[in-house]
Structures are given as C-alpha cells and as structure tokens.
Design an enzyme around this catalytic site. Sequence first.
Site, PDB file in Angstrom:
ATOM      1  N   GLY A  26      94.234  31.363  33.234  1.00 30.38           N
ATOM      2  CA  GLY A  26      92.952  31.576  32.573  1.00 30.38           C
ATOM      3  C   GLY A  26      93.109  32.041  31.136  1.00 30.38           C
ATOM      4  O   GLY A  26      94.134  31.812  30.483  1.00 30.38           O
ATOM      5  N   SER A  27      92.087  32.747  30.642  1.00 27.69           N
ATOM      6  CA  SER A  27      91.944  33.022  29.209  1.00 27.69           C
ATOM      7  C   SER A  27      93.041  33.895  28.610  1.00 27.69           C
ATOM      8  O   SER A  27      93.132  34.005  27.386  1.00 27.69           O
ATOM      9  CB  SER A  27      90.591  33.669  28.943  1.00 27.69           C
ATOM     10  OG  SER A  27      89.551  32.762  29.215  1.00 27.69           O
ATOM     11  N   VAL A  28      93.853  34.513  29.438  1.00 30.37           N
ATOM     12  CA  VAL A  28      94.968  35.296  28.906  1.00 30.37           C
ATOM     13  C   VAL A  28      95.864  34.425  28.021  1.00 30.37           C
ATOM     14  O   VAL A  28      96.485  34.898  27.055  1.00 30.37           O
ATOM     15  CB  VAL A  28      95.757  35.938  30.082  1.00 30.37           C
ATOM     16  CG1 VAL A  28      96.441  34.884  30.913  1.00 30.37           C
ATOM     17  CG2 VAL A  28      96.733  36.982  29.597  1.00 30.37           C
ATOM     18  N   LYS A  38      94.948  32.221  25.908  1.00 28.23           N
ATOM     19  CA  LYS A  38      94.375  32.004  24.576  1.00 28.23           C
ATOM     20  C   LYS A  38      95.166  32.744  23.502  1.00 28.23           C
ATOM     21  O   LYS A  38      95.328  32.249  22.378  1.00 28.23           O
ATOM     22  CB  LYS A  38      92.911  32.442  24.547  1.00 28.23           C
ATOM     23  CG  LYS A  38      91.986  31.533  25.336  1.00 28.23           C
ATOM     24  CD  LYS A  38      90.579  32.102  25.450  1.00 28.23           C
ATOM     25  CE  LYS A  38      89.692  31.171  26.277  1.00 28.23           C
ATOM     26  NZ  LYS A  38      88.387  31.757  26.594  1.00 28.23           N
TER      27      LYS A  38
END
Length: 446
Positions: free
Chosen positions: A185-187, A189
């Site tokens: 997931g967004s980690v 980014k």
Amino acid sequence: MPHSFFRASDYQLSRRASVIAFLALVSFMILAVALAKLAAPPNAAPARPVVTARGPLLSADGRILAGGPLQARRYPHGSLAAPIVGFVGASGGLEGAERVYDGRLARGEALTLTLDTRVQAAVERVLEDAVRRTDAQFASAVVMETRTGNLTAMASVPGFDLNRWPQVPPDRWRNRAALDEYEPGSVVKALTVAALLNEGRTTPDTVYDTPMWRRYAGATINDIVPHPGQLRTRQILRYSSNVGMTRLVEDVPPEVLHRYFSAYGFGRPVRLGLPTGDGLLRDPEDWGALSQATMAFGQGLTVTTLQLAAAFNVLANGGRYVAPRLVVGAPTGSRAVLSRATAASMREMLHGVIDEGIRAKAELPGYHVGGKTGTAQVAVDGRYSGEVFSSTFGGFVPAGQPRFTVAVMVRGAKREYQGSQLAAPIFRDVTSALLSLHAVRPDPGP
C-alpha cells in the site's frame, strides 16, 4: 531274606541316580555361567543412553535462547522469538536457526543472534496487544539498527511456546516477518518519491493538479483524504494522494522505477541465513501505464516486512542499502541507492508527514520520527476484498539522525484497520520502548 535284599538294593540305585542327576545339573549351570562370562566383553558396564552435545543459541544481550543437549533441549524464554530460534527433534534441528545452523550447533559451537531480548519482548507485546484489540489475523514487525543492519527484533504474532511446539498448529511456526509476502500500500509512495527526486524528475515543492479523482490509463483513480486541488510533492505524501502519484510517474520510463525498486531489495530474497520471501516485482517490459501507477502507490507488487524495513533503511542511512543481519559476525554488504542529499530531503519530508498529519498517533512528545503509513486491500480468491486489509508503516527514529528503522504489518484487523489507526500507533509504542531502553534524550527537531 532274598525279598528284603532286593528292596535295599533298589533304594541304593535310586539314590545314586538322584545324586548323579543333581551333579549334572550343577555342572551345567557352572558351564553356562562360564560361557556367559566368556561371551561378555571385558569390563562391560551397564548400557546408558547416549547424550548428544549441542551448542547454545544466544542473544546479543547475552541471554540463552536455546541450551542443553539434543535430547534435553530447553528454551528458557518460551515463546520469545520462537519462529526465529526454532526447535529440534530426535535427530537434529527441525525449524528456525536450530535447523539452518544444525551443523554448527551439533559440533558444539555457540551461535549468537543479533536480537536484543528486551527489544524483542517489547515488540511482541505491542503486536499481541494490537492483534487482540482489533481481532486481527496476524502481525509482524522488524527493528533494524540503521548503520549496521543488525536486527534487534523480528517478531511474528501470534507465536508459540518452543517448549511445547508439538502441541501448536504448524502455521504458528512460520517466521511471517521474513516469509509473508503482501501488497504494502501507500507506504511505498515514499520510496517512489525518493527515486524520482534522485532522478531529478521532481522536487519537494513541485506543484501538481490533484483533483479528488482522475481518469488515468483507462481507470478511475480516487483519493480518500480530502485535500486541495493542487499539491506539492511533499503534500502528495502528506495527504497520501493516489492521484498525485499518477502525476509524478506520468511519462517516467518503467525501467527507471524498476531499477530503484530492485535496488531497495524488492523482488529478491534477503540473504539472512533463515528462509526469506522474494516478493513480487515484475520485469519492466510487463509494466503498463496503469500498473506503473498502481505500483508507485503500493499495489501490484509484494514485499515482506523484512524487505520493507531494509528499503526504508535506505532513507534513514544516507541513501545506502545495508543488508539485514541476524547472526553476530556474519558478513554483510551495502550499496548506494540514493544520494545523501536525496535521503536527507526524504527524511525531512517524512518528518513533515508525521508532524503535520498523525503526530499523536506515530510520535512521542519530545521526540521526532519520520515515516509513512499504508493500507492495502488484500486479494481473496483472486479479487480485492472490501473487508480484509493489510495495515503497514515504515519509519525511523530519531528523524534528524536515525538510529533505528522499523517496519510494521498487521493483516485482517476487524476494526481500526487503517495504517494511521493501527500500524502507526504500533510504531509509536515500539519506538517508545527503543528510546527508553537506549536512554535516548528528547530530540529538539530534525
């Protein structure tokens, strides 16, 4: 008179026969004992069970994790680091370090792991509380010394008591922190932005148009956290904008991002000694515009918690990848991934992500950390589930001069499953224990 003589003679014959039979029996018994003595080896002692010596498994802080001979192997700390320590059977090691290093231990060598039992116990306790509170399926976390790569904790919950391992379902034996592969997931980014900064394709303050949703490469990309219609790169991280990430990776050749993800250690096993997962990172030839965008915000690739910690450690460690190490004295290696300036810029931005967004959830008063949360839908039966999520966090402490890098993953929480609700507080509580154990003074700021 003749009749009386006949009876006496008969009696004497009978008595002689009895004496002869008795003497024959005694002679036979004496002969049998003599033969038995001849057959027995000289100085023969009663048989005793063979005891197989075995070297101890120790922690970096000097505790015995496993000790005693093979037939009476004991684990004084019970469930502490159980999937890492492993256990033995009648013929040798069966799981964990007991199996991987069976040859050395069988020769009586002592083996010291980099684990600190105080840190390991604190991390396991924090994870257990979180799993119980949210009714999650399982959780894992890794604590890594920023400079050395030494793993001071690698926890998988729920665990098991090593002294009662046959009574536990085999899935409890699994070292999930090193083996379980999941979409983070967004980690991710933060790692994508670092790569693009390093390539000169963006700056922390470059401005992008960022509506709450956007059609991109034939799909609709949505954001969850409300934000302004224009965001700078640092704000794309702050608001965790998927739309913003599509702007960042637009027109970036797939080979560029693939090269950095590979340098972070994705798609390859960590050479730890124990078995580790590879994760999934497809060849860049198989990337399209949409798959590149989704990978940029953490979907379409998989990692382990150990890989995630090692990747975030690049940001904490001045841009260098340091191979995680579990055995004291084992060789390690490092490689340059980012420039020192890029790494410093990322630490500053990730400190802002925490302080401007989720300070109370991820940070102790008086201390400063840097990090990024993630929340990813889990694929169930080939489709993304609307009920099962992975909650993740990658970060470091202190933000100015990191000493420790921490990665967290919790799967299947029934409530509070967002990364900011679940993984970030776990990070806060783990770093609280680290700061206390190492007597780290309050940090005035990065």
